[in-house]
Design a protein around this motif. Structure first.
Motif, PDB file in Angstrom:
ATOM      1  N   PRO A 298       0.830  -1.209   0.000  1.00 56.27           N
ATOM      2  CA  PRO A 298       0.000   0.000   0.000  1.00 56.27           C
ATOM      3  C   PRO A 298       0.865   1.261   0.000  1.00 56.27           C
ATOM      4  CG  PRO A 298      -0.765  -1.559   1.666  1.00 56.27           C
ATOM      5  CD  PRO A 298       0.512  -2.111   1.112  1.00 56.27           C
ATOM      6  N   LEU A 299       0.407   2.298  -0.693  1.00 48.36           N
ATOM      7  CA  LEU A 299       1.180   3.528  -0.807  1.00 48.36           C
ATOM      8  C   LEU A 299       1.522   4.129   0.556  1.00 48.36           C
ATOM      9  CD1 LEU A 299      -0.636   5.259  -3.813  1.00 48.36           C
ATOM     10  CD2 LEU A 299       1.726   4.415  -3.755  1.00 48.36           C
ATOM     11  N   ALA A 300       0.526   4.216   1.424  1.00 46.23           N
ATOM     12  CA  ALA A 300       0.771   4.855   2.725  1.00 46.23           C
ATOM     13  C   ALA A 300       1.849   4.087   3.496  1.00 46.23           C
ATOM     14  CB  ALA A 300      -0.520   4.919   3.540  1.00 46.23           C
ATOM     15  N   ASP A 301       1.855   2.768   3.342  1.00 42.87           N
ATOM     16  CA  ASP A 301       2.852   1.940   4.034  1.00 42.87           C
ATOM     17  C   ASP A 301       4.258   2.231   3.522  1.00 42.87           C
ATOM     18  OD1 ASP A 301       0.455   0.813   4.848  1.00 42.87           O
ATOM     19  OD2 ASP A 301       1.340  -1.179   5.063  1.00 42.87           O
ATOM     20  N   ILE A 302       4.368   2.405   2.203  1.00 41.66           N
ATOM     21  CA  ILE A 302       5.683   2.689   1.616  1.00 41.66           C
ATOM     22  C   ILE A 302       6.228   3.982   2.201  1.00 41.66           C
ATOM     23  CG2 ILE A 302       6.785   3.572  -0.469  1.00 41.66           C
ATOM     24  CD1 ILE A 302       6.465   1.136  -1.561  1.00 41.66           C
ATOM     25  N   TYR A 303       5.368   4.977   2.262  1.00 41.67           N
ATOM     26  CA  TYR A 303       5.812   6.251   2.803  1.00 41.67           C
ATOM     27  C   TYR A 303       6.226   6.080   4.271  1.00 41.67           C
ATOM     28  CZ  TYR A 303       6.120  11.207   3.746  1.00 41.67           C
ATOM     29  OH  TYR A 303       6.577  12.442   4.103  1.00 41.67           O
ATOM     30  N   GLY A 304       5.460   5.295   5.006  1.00 42.28           N
ATOM     31  CA  GLY A 304       5.792   5.022   6.405  1.00 42.28           C
ATOM     32  C   GLY A 304       7.173   4.396   6.533  1.00 42.28           C
ATOM     33  N   VAL A 305       7.507   3.525   5.600  1.00 39.93           N
ATOM     34  CA  VAL A 305       8.810   2.865   5.635  1.00 39.93           C
ATOM     35  C   VAL A 305       9.927   3.853   5.267  1.00 39.93           C
ATOM     36  CG1 VAL A 305      10.244   1.092   4.524  1.00 39.93           C
ATOM     37  CG2 VAL A 305       7.915   0.543   5.260  1.00 39.93           C
ATOM     38  N   ILE A 306       9.723   4.602   4.173  1.00 37.34           N
ATOM     39  CA  ILE A 306      10.751   5.556   3.750  1.00 37.34           C
ATOM     40  C   ILE A 306      11.068   6.531   4.887  1.00 37.34           C
ATOM     41  CG2 ILE A 306      11.257   7.483   2.183  1.00 37.34           C
ATOM     42  CD1 ILE A 306       9.427   6.105   0.116  1.00 37.34           C
ATOM     43  N   ASP A 307      10.028   6.995   5.549  1.00 35.06           N
ATOM     44  CA  ASP A 307      10.226   8.033   6.553  1.00 35.06           C
ATOM     45  C   ASP A 307      10.750   7.484   7.883  1.00 35.06           C
ATOM     46  OD1 ASP A 307      10.108  10.807   6.430  1.00 35.06           O
ATOM     47  OD2 ASP A 307       8.409  10.891   7.796  1.00 35.06           O
ATOM     48  N   PHE A 308      10.753   6.162   8.024  1.00 34.17           N
ATOM     49  CA  PHE A 308      11.249   5.561   9.270  1.00 34.17           C
ATOM     50  C   PHE A 308      12.775   5.485   9.267  1.00 34.17           C
ATOM     51  CE2 PHE A 308      12.409   2.103  12.125  1.00 34.17           C
ATOM     52  CZ  PHE A 308      11.585   2.336  13.225  1.00 34.17           C
ATOM     53  N   TYR A 309      13.340   5.197   8.101  1.00 36.05           N
ATOM     54  CA  TYR A 309      14.774   4.927   8.009  1.00 36.05           C
ATOM     55  C   TYR A 309      15.524   6.184   7.593  1.00 36.05           C
ATOM     56  CZ  TYR A 309      13.314   0.040   8.192  1.00 36.05           C
ATOM     57  OH  TYR A 309      12.765  -1.167   8.583  1.00 36.05           O
ATOM     58  N   THR A 310      16.519   6.573   8.403  1.00 39.96           N
ATOM     59  CA  THR A 310      17.162   7.871   8.156  1.00 39.96           C
ATOM     60  C   THR A 310      18.034   7.886   6.904  1.00 39.96           C
ATOM     61  OG1 THR A 310      18.993   7.255   9.588  1.00 39.96           O
ATOM     62  CG2 THR A 310      17.223   8.545  10.580  1.00 39.96           C
ATOM     63  N   LEU A 311      18.433   6.726   6.391  1.00 44.37           N
ATOM     64  CA  LEU A 311      19.270   6.760   5.192  1.00 44.37           C
ATOM     65  C   LEU A 311      18.450   6.936   3.916  1.00 44.37           C
ATOM     66  CD1 LEU A 311      22.064   4.073   5.807  1.00 44.37           C
ATOM     67  CD2 LEU A 311      22.122   6.513   6.272  1.00 44.37           C
ATOM     68  N   PHE A 312      17.123   6.835   4.025  1.00 40.90           N
ATOM     69  CA  PHE A 312      16.293   7.087   2.847  1.00 40.90           C
ATOM     70  C   PHE A 312      15.874   8.554   2.833  1.00 40.90           C
ATOM     71  CE2 PHE A 312      14.843   2.424   3.101  1.00 40.90           C
ATOM     72  CZ  PHE A 312      15.787   2.036   2.172  1.00 40.90           C
ATOM     73  N   PHE A 313      16.006   9.174   1.684  1.00 36.56           N
ATOM     74  CA  PHE A 313      15.617  10.574   1.560  1.00 36.56           C
ATOM     75  C   PHE A 313      14.364  10.681   0.714  1.00 36.56           C
ATOM     76  CE2 PHE A 313      20.351  10.641   1.875  1.00 36.56           C
ATOM     77  CZ  PHE A 313      20.440  11.272   3.113  1.00 36.56           C
ATOM     78  N   ARG A 314      13.408  11.459   1.192  1.00 34.60           N
ATOM     79  CA  ARG A 314      12.197  11.636   0.375  1.00 34.60           C
ATOM     80  C   ARG A 314      12.225  12.946  -0.395  1.00 34.60           C
ATOM     81  NH1 ARG A 314       8.463  14.517   4.178  1.00 34.60           N
ATOM     82  NH2 ARG A 314       9.536  14.452   6.166  1.00 34.60           N
ATOM     83  N   GLU A 315      13.305  13.701  -0.210  1.00 39.74           N
ATOM     84  CA  GLU A 315      13.490  14.928  -0.976  1.00 39.74           C
ATOM     85  C   GLU A 315      14.896  14.929  -1.560  1.00 39.74           C
ATOM     86  OE1 GLU A 315      12.432  17.695   2.022  1.00 39.74           O
ATOM     87  OE2 GLU A 315      10.312  17.302   1.647  1.00 39.74           O
TER      88      GLU A 315
END
Ligand code: FMN
Ligand code: SF4
Ligand code: SF4
Ligand code: FES
Lengths: 576, 244
Positions: A53-70
């Protein structure tokens, strides 16, 4: 809006599709590799491909500090800010890096291309002050040549590996990785050969009799854990190697993985045979890029030599290993959070029971062991239980690795038998205190540990002796401080670490680590409220008593130990 | 027939079927253990830890909403350790979140004599009200992160998966994919999440407008767009009703 060419991503996703959600972290790493961060379009594509699910993916990206969403700079620099590096001047490094970044003309061109991140302990404490440049280690001391730093030049630091014995570290003293050929020449994989010739129950017996307990911090008897999983009748079982090492001050697992990867693989393959697992996962901390690459290489080599794969060494036993890279979350070292992470989720620890040996990864019986624990397995089988037990003490048998950092002459990795004194480790092996300084304190067991003062120098480093002095062994961290050090500043950094790393699942830790950090900030600025001591004690007690996992349960322990040793530091100063 | 387990709770020896939680076992003899995150129809995740009890021989306190009874267990639901932990957790909560519409938690704060200003200078979780759809608002300043909304939107009921989390630790917030407005997500506006939210963080738009001083007739007069765009104390139509 920038348009992305999603073709390369969709190509690389093809490999991941059969694995579904469990391939989420690898897929996100792949996307970030391609685009420098994870654009929304890429996240969308990954969600569709892996059916997450999309919301879950975002939850995962934002949990881990090595992933950048910007978008971030082309070069990402992580500067460690935890105690060992702070002692070596990481604040200055941070300033220098920032200044160069801001003002240096010749660097002006690089400007939009650099992102600087304040990082938790990078596991490079022996080379403090440490930095990662594009994921590769760099020593802050050598920061003179800026361009070289940014272009990833310079060689990775060579650690000091020494001690009284070298059962586990003999191969870690080489400059290069111990490859399959060299490992086998030194007797490597003969324990596996032996193990495959005896019944699994016999291996478990030997591991039990050896007295080996887990080296990841919880000190649970390894043989008992294996026996539990072996008893389960489920067809599918897993073994997992916990290489998420992130306890501030710890770097032993990194050195083992980088220098002697086959030893860990051998231990893991034997554990799989012992419990009847056909598949294993190797989880390696996101910051440990070199270790990750070396383990992948070692797995390939072991496969070609049939130490891994189908019908290992001509037996009925088949076993394969998948490697997973973490992405910046201390909590994923906690075993159940680590399972969640492999399953492609946020690293929330699970409620226990059920315990992993009954219901672990993907709900199946699972044995999870620390890197150093697994390194002991080939040793036990090759020298035999009796010889193994002759190392160390009666109640703490075997060799132990200690990570010594801070104000000593020779910070490094030291292998000793359990039972040597703290004095011996710091003053003999690590060369004593730095020129002209005297011993003040040592943080034992990392951020989750406790401070030892001068009176503790004669403590024996064994589970039983440390415990009787109220000190944890933890994962074998010893960070040394001289008399000039500001212990409140250190406590403040520890509080920051926990507030940053709390997963946020349970209230006492989610809110308590934040409140603890705020109070330490106040004390650090010398704005101490007379009630602050009691507040800290109540917070620590509540976190210890009620938190869901070990992170919250130990988040106040080092600070409470500091309050016991130096109560005056936590009281309002009478102005003279 | 399930096996019966014998245990002692606050000095009362009782028998309950195997698999019963300590919370339910205590309830069966009229001992009420306080709960915050627990909900009979949602997966229990043992988040709030207010339901902890002391069990003889256990290093830490144990969350009674998920922990199952076992033979000869000795449970204390109101020991000094238990009371102190509950009180401190409540003090943490009230230092962080707007509990003005959570009467049950406010009652607990009274009952446990928790001090609402125990933590001076505490950074509160402050979020602007999210008013992005005509059905309900999200006021995360009031959110206690009980996870119920996320769970009913997912496997506990709706299988819609419109919301999850952002951030972690103290910065955790219930959120959508890249923080998009709900109408741009998979949300079907079933209202399940509003139904389980215990704190007024999720609230039907109408109720919210009424609370803000609107008369029911006024709400009817607001156009759909106005209702959507409205933020607290702005866009309020003048009493003359001239909506430009
Ligand atoms: C917050 C937290 C972090 C942890 N980090 C690690 C880690 O980085 N490596 C590790 O081996 N164990 C870590 N552990 C311990 C694991 O949960 C688990 O006990 C261990 O991997 C079991 O292996 P062992 O029995 O071989 O030690 C951590 C535990 C907690 C609570
Ligand atoms: S103790 Fe902290 S890290 Fe562990 S589950 Fe609770 S919030 Fe998460
Ligand atoms: S919005 Fe309401 S239901 Fe959702 S987590 Fe927050 S308090 Fe719980
Ligand atoms: S009610 Fe049990 S942890 Fe919240």
């Amino acid at each position: 809006m920038v348009k992305f060419d999603l073709k390369p991503l969709s190509d690389s996703l093809l490999d991941f599709i059969p694995e579904g959600r469990s391939a989420l972290l690898p897929a996100l790493h792949a996307a970030q590799q391609l685009y420098g961060y994870i654009p929304e379009e890429a996240a969308h594509l990954i969600a569709d491909s892996l059916k997450v699910p999309l919301a879950d993916i975002y939850g995962v990206i934002d949990f881990y500090t090595l992933f950048f969403r910007e978008p971030v700079g082309e070069t990402v620099i992580h500067v460690c800010n935890d105690p060992a590096c702070a002692l070596a001047g990481s604040d200055t490094i941070m300033k220098v890096v920032n200044q160069k970044y801001m003002f240096n003309d010749s660097v002006e061109n690089f400007r939009p291309q650099i992102t600087i991140e304040r990082a938790p302990c990078l596991g490079l404490c022996e080379s403090a002050p440490a930095m990662l440049v594009q994921g590769k280690p760099a020593i802050g001391k050598n920061i003179t040549n800026w361009e070289e730093l940014i272009t990833g030049g310079g060689s990775p630091p060579q650690p000091i590996v020494s001690g009284d014995i070298e059962f586990l570290t003999a191969n870690c003293k080489n400059e290069h990785v111990t490859n399959l050929e060299v490992y086998v020449q030194g007797g490597g994989y003969s324990s596996l050969q032996y193990a495959l010739s005896i019944p699994p129950a016999e291996i478990i017996n030997q591991v039990k009799s050896s007295g080996l307990v887990g080296r990841g911090g919880a000190a649970f008897p390894t043989g008992v854990k294996w026996e539990g999983a072996a008893r389960e009748t489920d067809e599918t079982k897993y073994v997992v190697c916990n290489g998420d090492e992130a306890e501030p001050g710890t770097f032993k697992d990194r050195i083992l993985l980088e220098k002697d990867p086959h030893r860990i693989l051998e231990g893991m393959i034997i554990s799989a045979y012992a419990i009847g697992a056909k598949k294993g996962y190797f989880y390696i901390r996101g910051e440990y890029l070199i270790a990750y690459e070396r383990i992948i290489q070692a797995i390939d080599d072991a496969k070609s030599a049939n130490y891994l794969g189908k019908n290992i060494l001509g037996t009925e036993f088949s076993f394969e290993i998948e490697v997973r890279r973490g992405a910046g979350a201390y909590i994923c070292g906690e075993e159940t959070a680590l399972f969640e992470s492999i399953e492609g989720k946020r690293g929330f620890p699970r409620v226990k029971p059920p315990f992993p040996t009954v219901s672990g990864l993907f709900g199946k019986p699972t044995v999870i062991n620390n890197v150093e624990t697994l390194a002991n397995i080939p040793l036990i089988l090759s020298i035999g239980v009796e010889a193994y037990r002759s190392i160390g003490t009666e109640k703490s048998p075997g060799p132990k690795l200690f990570c010594v950092s801070g104000d000593v002459q020779r910070p490094g990795l030291y292998e000793v038998p359990f039972g040597v004194s703290l004095h011996h480790l710091i003053l003999d092996l690590a060369g004593g205190m730095k020129e002209g300084s005297t011993f003040h304190a040592a943080l034992i067991g990392g951020a989750a540990g406790a401070f030892a003062g001068e009176d503790h120098l004669n403590v024996m480093l064994s589970f039983e002796d440390l415990r009787s002095h109220g000190l944890p062994l933890g994962s074998g961290v010893i960070t040394v401080f001289d008399e000039s050090r500001d212990m409140i500043d250190i406590c403040h950094r520890l509080a920051h670490f926990f507030a940053d790393e709390s997963c946020g699942k349970c209230y006492p830790c989610q809110i308590g680590t934040k409140r603890q950090y705020e109070i330490l900030s106040r004390i650090n600025q010398n704005r101490i409220d007379p009630e602050d001591q009691q507040r800290l004690i109540d917070l620590a007690e509540t976190m210890t008593d009620t938190s869901l996992c070990g992170l919250g349960q130990t988040a106040g322990s080092a600070i409470v130990s500091a309050m016991k040793l130096w109560p005056h530091l936590f009281k309002p100063q009478t102005v003279v | 027939m399930k096996k019966e387990i014998q245990l002692t709770i606050d000095g009362n020896t009782i028998q309950v079927p195997e698999g019963t939680t300590i919370l339910k076992a205590a309830e069966s003899i009229g001992i009420k253990i306080p709960t915050i995150c627990y909900h009979d129809y949602c997966t229990a995740n043992a988040l709030c830890r207010i339901c902890v009890v002391e069990i003889e021989g256990s290093r830490t306190l144990i969350p009674s909403c998920v922990a199952k009874v076992s033979s000869d267990m000795q449970v204390k639901t109101k020991s000094e350790r238990v009371i102190k932990s509950r009180k401190t957790i409540l003090e943490m909560l009230v230092s962080s979140i707007d509990l003005s519409e959570s009467p049950e938690i406010l009652n607990m704060i009274d009952e446990y004599e928790a001090n609402p200003s125990r933590f001076p200078d505490a950074e509160r979780r402050e979020h602007a009200v999210i008013d992005d759809n005509p059905m309900f608002i999200r006021d995360y300043e009031k959110c206690i992160l009980c996870w119920r909304c996320v769970q009913v939107c997912a496997e506990d009921a709706q299988y819609t998966f419109a919301i999850n989390f952002s951030g972690r630790g103290y910065e955790t917030q219930i959120n959508t994919f890249y923080e998009k407005p709900l109408p741009e997500t998979s949300c079907v506006f079933c209202g399940q999440c509003i139904g389980v939210c215990p704190t007024g963080a999720l609230k039907p738009k109408r109720e919210w407008l009424l609370q803000d001083g609107y008369q029911p007739e006024e709400i009817m007069l607001l156009t759909r767009t106005q209702r959507k765009k409205k933020t607290k104390s702005s866009a309020r139509p003048s009493s003359g009703g001239s909506h430009e």
